[in-house]
Design an enzyme around this catalytic site. Sequence first.
Site, mmCIF file in Angstrom:
data_model
loop_
_atom_site.group_PDB
_atom_site.id
_atom_site.type_symbol
_atom_site.label_atom_id
_atom_site.label_comp_id
_atom_site.label_asym_id
_atom_site.label_seq_id
_atom_site.Cartn_x
_atom_site.Cartn_y
_atom_site.Cartn_z
ATOM 1 N N ALA A 476 0.832 -1.203 0.000
ATOM 2 C CA ALA A 476 0.000 0.000 0.000
ATOM 3 C C ALA A 476 0.870 1.258 0.000
ATOM 4 C CB ALA A 476 -0.918 0.002 1.223
ATOM 5 N N SER A 928 -2.560 -4.476 -4.491
ATOM 6 C CA SER A 928 -1.895 -4.072 -3.249
ATOM 7 C C SER A 928 -2.641 -4.588 -2.034
ATOM 8 C CB SER A 928 -1.816 -2.539 -3.145
ATOM 9 O OG SER A 928 -1.043 -1.986 -4.179
ATOM 10 N N CYS A 929 -1.874 -4.914 -1.016
ATOM 11 C CA CYS A 929 -2.409 -5.069 0.331
ATOM 12 C C CYS A 929 -1.394 -4.395 1.246
ATOM 13 C CB CYS A 929 -2.653 -6.536 0.681
ATOM 14 S SG CYS A 929 -1.173 -7.572 0.704
ATOM 15 N N LYS A 930 -1.335 -4.762 2.490
ATOM 16 C CA LYS A 930 -0.431 -4.084 3.408
ATOM 17 C C LYS A 930 1.014 -4.190 2.957
ATOM 18 C CE LYS A 930 0.732 -4.002 8.337
ATOM 19 N NZ LYS A 930 0.416 -4.597 9.656
ATOM 20 N N THR A 936 -2.210 -10.334 -1.406
ATOM 21 C CA THR A 936 -1.918 -10.071 -2.815
ATOM 22 C C THR A 936 -1.655 -11.360 -3.569
ATOM 23 O OG1 THR A 936 -1.038 -7.857 -2.367
ATOM 24 C CG2 THR A 936 -0.285 -8.940 -4.374
#
Length: 1011
Positions: A476, A928-930, A936
């Site tokens: 992210a 996206s993720c963290k 993802t």
Amino acid sequence: MRFNSKELAFLAHQPSSRFAKEGVLWMKDKHDGIFKKGEVNVERFFRLRGNLLFYFKNKELKGDPLGVLILERCTIELSAGAETGDLFGFIIVYEGDDHTYQFATETEEERDSWIQCLHIASYECLKMQLQSLREQIQARTGRDPISQPPPTDTGMEYETQSGNTDDDPAMELCISCEDLQCDSSGKAPNPLVVLYTIIPPQQNWIQHNHTEVVEKSRSPQFLKTIGFGNMNGVDTCTRVKLTVFHVKERMTGTMSLLGQVIFTLQDLLMSPDMRLQLELQGPDPVMNGYVTVMSWINDGNLSIQDSQNRVSTGDEKHRLIALRRRSKRIDTLRPMYNNITTRTFRFDTTDGSVKLLVHEYMGESKLSFDIPCQLLRLWVDEEKAKITQLQELGQLSRKWQSNRQEVLDMSARTESYYSRHLVTLSSHTGPHFKQSVKKGDKDLEFVPVNLHLQRMTVINEAHNSTGWYDIITVGAFTAYPHKYKHGGLRRMLQQQHDLLSADATLSRTTKIQRSCDLVNSVVDLKTVIGQYCDKLCHVAMAGTAEELNIIMEMVSDKVRDLVQICDSSLLQEAADNYNEAKMETSPPHQDAPSPDSQNSSPGDLTPEKAWKWTGSNFVQSPTAEPWEMTRVNTEAALVCLSSMVEELITNKAGPMDRPKWLGEISPGVIKLKSFIELVSQRVKLFMSFLNLRENQGHVQLMHMVKYRRDVCFSHALTSLVAGFTIKLATCDNDKLYFKQLLNVGVFAEFEGLLSCYGDEMGMLEDMTVALEDLSHVTFHFFLQTEYEQSPVISSDSHLISGMYADFNRRRIRVEVPLPEVVFKKLPELLAQGEAIHVTPVLFNVGINEQASLAERFGDTTGLDEVFSYKVLYLAMLGDQDNRGGSGSLTDLCTKLHYNVNTKKNKNTEILSLAAEICRKLRGIRFTSCKSAKDRTAMSVTLEQVKNLQQEHDLASHVFSQALDCFRSEGVRRENTYKNVGVKKYAFNALQLMYFPKQYRPPNGTYGNVQG
């Protein structure tokens, strides 16, 4: 010596199979009787386990043992003169102990057997044997088996060695099994194949690669293919041991052997159709099933007969067959990506006779550190320019002087921070990406987290067609080191917005937003007027009177527009406030040359030098002229130039005297351009003071927002440039795509998997603002002059405007180099540097226990942008899919609109539809993720399988197996290893209960990950 008597007693009563030797011995023991005292031979029952010699009263083993001897630091010797009667004796002598233990047996053979067992029972003796064996192994192999152990061949560790490579293999093979044995309960096994190789003269099997685990199948068809060789060829004398295991428990890797076969690559190449079927040789003499190995060579020009002739000569130098490949799947990535990991798979289609050869690639972008460095240089220069601009405000009253000093201190501090970051990033060595475990590292905060390219290529073996699917995976876009105490950027900007003055009583637009728009309008008009003035002089030399009149009208229209902007109430208010704050101080009078005498103009000098127009010339004055006078003088200069042109056209007699025309027009043009420059500088000066005034009392907040916004934008821009450059590489021969760039721009679809809870809420707020800032970025092309030349980042004169207007930052332009062969294919306007605009859209759906973004925010901004881009795209190219029918672009947008407005928990259909629309619009996909590692991985692997099903007719019965195969054996497992050093996804069983079913990883691939 300390010991636990209960544990020793338990150990002494173990079954006989656990002991090295047991039996009856006569033992000298003290006898304290009434009539007789001394040592006598007593019959005892002895048991030897390791270096412990237990003895009991008799064979019945009732109660605890009478004692135990520890056989360390002792010797076993024959007893001198011990033959007493029918007994044969021996003794145990301990170092430093005068007491000896005497034993005897009834036969000589039994005595010798006990002596031999007792002699090798000690740890010291075992240690000597180990050292001897170690030296023998080292003498034979040249490698110490303890300090340099060979790769493990146990099933428990098979996943630690996956055959990583950054090159396409020269030869590949796929494996299937038939009629495998069921387990003891009659259930079908969970087969896994591990391959080991030996290349003579080596004598140790080395693990090469392995397949995926197929659940509950006696006749599995493994999807993962195994590669051999590289760009130089493959050694056909390589021996391959193919071992089939039954995986009983995937979490721990517990497995049992089903069987194995051994063959050489030469056997495989020379077999009919390069296919072998071999019977498995198992641990039991029963039918263990068959294994089929099919191979192919990644070079259509290679003749197998030619290979056979070369191998059959037996010449050692020809053993390495040069299997040259024409494949350039990796070659297209290498100029832009490093450390490329590849995996290959072979899937069934609905037509069982047709196979899909799937290649999966993952690479680290070379731009991950380059783009942030360029941005930091740019922002350092902007901070220096801001400091100069604030100093040019001159001497202010005490109130504003302290406020300005506070802003100057903040700008100087920012310049220092950014310069330090620039030095750190410029000297970085190591991987070309930032690991997820370093997302909180302040030294690397401008570098995006875990930026990689995920590519899947699909080859239909029957039709020889190829498909390409690229996804940029990245963490992210958030300032993780800054934490989320005050929320994310969206909340902080709203807080800042509430502190600013509104442009009007009922307006939601702030004065800062209006000032940015006003400055941008002045910049645009200044540029256009300058171009028209140059064209006016050119027409005076080479054009007609009619053309001269038309150009003059165009100049007049733009100057009037500029004058109208100068009449703006906001600008007049800023000018009045500035004049009030400025202290009227008269510096000592000094004669100064005018701009004309120095061959310069007011545009070449700073506003503080206060040039005034006297009616005939510019002169330097201790006080600046009123803003109204500057506006009037600009109009007067226009009138003067217009009258001059009109008089020339009206009084024209005979042929045009072009040198005379140019000579009369040039002074008027120079005067007008000088006034335009003066207006531009004074507008920026007034707006700079307005920005200072509006941020009075909350300079710290302004600084925090600017810093955080720069970090997030650096992540977003780096990812966008990485995606755009690889998109150009795949579309370099597509003239229609260049036409799309010119007329519609770049479509960038960002898929988010963040939840709306806790810190991830702040991350989402950061990301939305970063993507909004991307809409102000423009791309431009230029001719590449160096090999592997990087894109160039610069800024133009426009400020960032819109909802999140920023007076401190200018818009970014990215100049992308293109090879000459591609540059020649560009439309003329693109080749001349025409701007390519960006349309970023974000669709976020939380896939864990939290609700989706659409439910929390009701955010349909991304949807509106999709529709706007779609309209322009269809206007240019038309609907090429079924003319609006099912599966067309129009139909997909309708479904997306319905799903976005449907209140459904974790509606992942939104993500699927958005990705499909992006592909049809030939956009750039981002996920996206963290940290772009776990969620993802679930998303991109699901998207890959859906692409195979929708575009390449993947067989429906293979869907789930293919999904598990990508997640267990694909490149995403390597991504977790690169980030945290463990090939496991960071999920737990409780979390997965809330995940949509298609987003759950297979057993054994997830668990607790410390990182």
